[in-house]
Design a protein around this motif. Structure first.
Motif, PDB file in Angstrom:
ATOM      1  N   SER A  19      -9.095 -12.043  -5.315  1.00  0.00           N
ATOM      2  CA  SER A  19      -8.568 -12.866  -6.419  1.00  0.00           C
ATOM      3  C   SER A  19      -7.183 -13.408  -6.088  1.00  0.00           C
ATOM      4  N   ILE A  21      -3.722 -15.018  -5.107  1.00  0.00           N
ATOM      5  CA  ILE A  21      -3.164 -15.585  -3.874  1.00  0.00           C
ATOM      6  C   ILE A  21      -4.048 -15.242  -2.678  1.00  0.00           C
ATOM      7  N   ASP A  40     -10.966  -5.553  -0.097  1.00  0.00           N
ATOM      8  CA  ASP A  40     -10.513  -5.442  -1.488  1.00  0.00           C
ATOM      9  C   ASP A  40     -11.206  -4.261  -2.152  1.00  0.00           C
ATOM     10  N   CYS A  53     -12.486  -1.730   0.200  1.00  0.00           N
ATOM     11  CA  CYS A  53     -11.444  -0.944   0.858  1.00  0.00           C
ATOM     12  C   CYS A  53     -10.281  -0.732  -0.100  1.00  0.00           C
ATOM     13  N   ASP A  54      -9.932   0.531  -0.301  1.00  0.00           N
ATOM     14  CA  ASP A  54      -8.707   0.844  -1.040  1.00  0.00           C
ATOM     15  C   ASP A  54      -7.618   1.013   0.018  1.00  0.00           C
ATOM     16  N   ILE A  55      -6.690   0.080   0.061  1.00  0.00           N
ATOM     17  CA  ILE A  55      -5.715   0.100   1.165  1.00  0.00           C
ATOM     18  C   ILE A  55      -4.725   1.264   1.072  1.00  0.00           C
ATOM     19  N   ASN A  81      -1.683  -8.620   1.659  1.00  0.00           N
ATOM     20  CA  ASN A  81      -1.475  -9.349   0.404  1.00  0.00           C
ATOM     21  C   ASN A  81      -1.635  -8.471  -0.843  1.00  0.00           C
ATOM     22  N   SER A 141       5.539 -10.779   0.331  1.00  0.00           N
ATOM     23  CA  SER A 141       6.659 -10.188  -0.402  1.00  0.00           C
ATOM     24  C   SER A 141       6.791 -10.904  -1.751  1.00  0.00           C
ATOM     25  N   TYR A 155       9.339  -2.976  -8.500  1.00  0.00           N
ATOM     26  CA  TYR A 155       8.603  -4.019  -7.761  1.00  0.00           C
ATOM     27  C   TYR A 155       9.504  -4.671  -6.710  1.00  0.00           C
ATOM     28  N   LYS A 159       9.234  -4.776  -2.499  1.00  0.00           N
ATOM     29  CA  LYS A 159       9.209  -6.001  -1.688  1.00  0.00           C
ATOM     30  C   LYS A 159      10.395  -6.027  -0.725  1.00  0.00           C
ATOM     31  N   THR A 191      -2.368 -15.711 -12.168  1.00  0.00           N
ATOM     32  CA  THR A 191      -3.256 -14.856 -11.374  1.00  0.00           C
ATOM     33  C   THR A 191      -3.501 -13.618 -12.235  1.00  0.00           C
ATOM     34  N   LEU A 193      -2.401 -10.867 -11.813  1.00  0.00           N
ATOM     35  CA  LEU A 193      -1.131 -10.142 -11.929  1.00  0.00           C
ATOM     36  C   LEU A 193      -0.408 -10.506 -13.245  1.00  0.00           C
TER      37      LEU A 193
HETATM   38  N1  NAD Z   1       1.347 -13.922  -8.730  1.00  0.00           N
HETATM   39  C1  NAD Z   1       2.636 -14.095  -8.526  1.00  0.00           C
HETATM   40  O1  NAD Z   1       3.328 -14.757  -9.333  1.00  0.00           O
HETATM   41  C2  NAD Z   1       3.289 -13.491  -7.311  1.00  0.00           C
HETATM   42  C3  NAD Z   1       4.618 -13.833  -7.030  1.00  0.00           C
HETATM   43  C4  NAD Z   1       5.227 -13.274  -5.911  1.00  0.00           C
HETATM   44  C5  NAD Z   1       4.531 -12.389  -5.098  1.00  0.00           C
HETATM   45  N2  NAD Z   1       3.242 -12.072  -5.397  1.00  0.00           N
HETATM   46  C6  NAD Z   1       2.543 -11.117  -4.506  1.00  0.00           C
HETATM   47  O2  NAD Z   1       1.346 -11.724  -4.040  1.00  0.00           O
HETATM   48  C7  NAD Z   1       0.354 -10.725  -3.803  1.00  0.00           C
HETATM   49  C8  NAD Z   1      -0.939 -11.090  -4.541  1.00  0.00           C
HETATM   50  O3  NAD Z   1      -0.630 -11.223  -5.921  1.00  0.00           O
HETATM   51  P1  NAD Z   1      -1.668 -11.850  -6.948  1.00  0.00           P
HETATM   52  O4  NAD Z   1      -0.868 -12.383  -8.075  1.00  0.00           O
HETATM   53  O5  NAD Z   1      -2.640 -12.735  -6.252  1.00  0.00           O
HETATM   54  O6  NAD Z   1      -2.402 -10.500  -7.428  1.00  0.00           O
HETATM   55  P2  NAD Z   1      -3.838 -10.287  -8.132  1.00  0.00           P
HETATM   56  O7  NAD Z   1      -3.621  -9.134  -9.062  1.00  0.00           O
HETATM   57  O8  NAD Z   1      -4.375 -11.571  -8.659  1.00  0.00           O
HETATM   58  O9  NAD Z   1      -4.762  -9.837  -6.897  1.00  0.00           O
HETATM   59  C9  NAD Z   1      -4.556  -8.634  -6.219  1.00  0.00           C
HETATM   60  C10 NAD Z   1      -5.823  -8.268  -5.467  1.00  0.00           C
HETATM   61  O10 NAD Z   1      -5.560  -7.027  -4.787  1.00  0.00           O
HETATM   62  C11 NAD Z   1      -6.661  -6.153  -5.001  1.00  0.00           C
HETATM   63  N3  NAD Z   1      -6.186  -4.760  -4.924  1.00  0.00           N
HETATM   64  C12 NAD Z   1      -5.403  -4.107  -5.811  1.00  0.00           C
HETATM   65  N4  NAD Z   1      -5.202  -2.844  -5.405  1.00  0.00           N
HETATM   66  C13 NAD Z   1      -5.856  -2.704  -4.229  1.00  0.00           C
HETATM   67  C14 NAD Z   1      -6.050  -1.625  -3.319  1.00  0.00           C
HETATM   68  N5  NAD Z   1      -5.505  -0.404  -3.561  1.00  0.00           N
HETATM   69  N6  NAD Z   1      -6.781  -1.838  -2.206  1.00  0.00           N
HETATM   70  C15 NAD Z   1      -7.348  -3.060  -1.971  1.00  0.00           C
HETATM   71  N7  NAD Z   1      -7.227  -4.104  -2.799  1.00  0.00           N
HETATM   72  C16 NAD Z   1      -6.484  -3.927  -3.915  1.00  0.00           C
HETATM   73  C17 NAD Z   1      -7.200  -6.495  -6.382  1.00  0.00           C
HETATM   74  O11 NAD Z   1      -8.551  -6.076  -6.533  1.00  0.00           O
HETATM   75  C18 NAD Z   1      -7.038  -8.019  -6.384  1.00  0.00           C
HETATM   76  O12 NAD Z   1      -8.181  -8.664  -5.851  1.00  0.00           O
HETATM   77  C19 NAD Z   1       0.967  -9.396  -4.267  1.00  0.00           C
HETATM   78  O13 NAD Z   1       1.492  -8.717  -3.141  1.00  0.00           O
HETATM   79  C20 NAD Z   1       2.086  -9.843  -5.196  1.00  0.00           C
HETATM   80  O14 NAD Z   1       3.131  -8.898  -5.271  1.00  0.00           O
HETATM   81  C21 NAD Z   1       2.605 -12.609  -6.483  1.00  0.00           C
END
Ligand code: NAD
Length: 261
Positions: A19, A21, A40, A53-55, A81, A141, A155, A159, A191, A193
């Motif tokens: 999902s 980014i 994921d 996969c749980d990272i 990511n 990050s 958070y 980062k 997203t 998030l």
């Molecule tokens: N959305 C923003 O505004 C934003 C801004 C800056 C940075 N980021 C960073 O970008 C990255 C992605 O953010 P996003 O908004 O797309 O998040 P999101 O919540 O939309 O997606 C996160 C994905 O990670 C997966 N995930 C969660 N825990 C996991 C685990 N233990 N093992 C494997 N997969 C796992 C989830 O199933 C999901 O598919 C993150 O590192 C976030 O900190 C996001």
């Protein structure tokens, strides 16, 4: 197909690719001809391009890397990511010990995913990349990793750690032809998030209305808008490609000019 990037047939692992980014990064890379494997924890069953996969689980991560090597025999790129965020205060001055204060469980949870998970994936992939004498690791990050952020101290700290890992790993791995780069997105369009719980929490912690949360995010950038997911994906795809062959050990902001959380 646009082949300027020349990432055809490169094998790229993206964590959290189901999902947000991560999904945008997978799409961009696929459109440019790369072989993309999303790892994921939300996947129920394994396919050639999706691995449950749980990272944060070392066995899961090793199994995922073993599967990729068994099928494709190489890893050209890893995008760390998967990550989480949730606004919390150090101390809730109006209501001490409230739900909106950080506690140890919260801090451990966010560090376990954002920092320890990133470490586990980077280590498992780097073992392969060292043998290959090539590879690129991209760590996602956030612009708040540099400057901190009101109600997002844990958070931001994760980062900051991810960016510090990036600089040190680039120093350790550079002589093997491996590049390590961090990408720091700013406020992004919706997203997962950005859940209702996230917005409610931010509204409480910063003492602003729900609609002001979003407005303040937009106006905090020089471009007065949120970033599009493909704007991060474009940058990641470029950094994974040989077009970025002299970029390592640094952070690229994709944040509309915003550098303060
Ligand atoms: N959305 C923003 O505004 C934003 C801004 C800056 C940075 N980021 C960073 O970008 C990255 C992605 O953010 P996003 O908004 O797309 O998040 P999101 O919540 O939309 O997606 C996160 C994905 O990670 C997966 N995930 C969660 N825990 C996991 C685990 N233990 N093992 C494997 N997969 C796992 C989830 O199933 C999901 O598919 C993150 O590192 C976030 O900190 C996001």
């Amino acid at each position: 197909m646009n082949d300027w990037l020349d990432v055809q047939d490169k094998v790229i692992v993206v964590t959290g690719g189901a999902s947000g980014i991560g999904a945008a990064i997978c799409k961009e890379l696929k459109e440019n001809g790369a072989i993309v494997i999303s790892a994921d924890r939300s996947y129920k069953k394994q396919t050639a391009h999706k691995i449950p996969c749980d990272i944060t689980n070392a066995d899961d991560v090793q199994h995922m890397v073993d599967q990729v090597i068994q099928t494709y025999d190489k890893i050209d790129g890893l995008v760390n990511n998967a990550g989480m965020s949730m606004p919390r205060l150090l101390v809730d001055s109006t209501k001490p010990y409230s739900h909106y204060e950080m506690d140890l469980d919260f801090v451990q949870k966010i560090f376990t995913l954002n920092v320890f998970g990133t470490f586990l994936c980077a280590q498992a992939a780097a073992r392969i990349m060292i043998k290959q004498e090539s590879g690129v690791i991209i760590n996602i990050s956030s612009e708040c990793g540099k400057e901190g952020s009101n109600a997002q101290s844990a958070y931001s700290a994760t980062k900051g750690a991810v960016e510090s890992f990036t600089r040190s790993w680039a120093k350790e791995l550079g002589s093997y032809g491996i590049r390590v780069v961090a990408v720091a997105p700013g406020p992004m369009e919706a997203t997962a998030l950005w859940s209702e719980e996230y917005k409610r929490s931010m509204s409480y912690c910063r003492n602003v209305t729900m609609s002001d949360v979003r407005r303040s995010y937009q106006t905090s950038t020089l471009l007065h808008r949120e970033g599009r997911l493909e704007e991060v994906a474009n940058t990641v795809a470029f950094l994974l490609s040989d077009r970025a062959s002299y970029i390592t050990g640094t952070t690229i902001n994709v944040s509309g000019g915003k550098s303060r959380g």
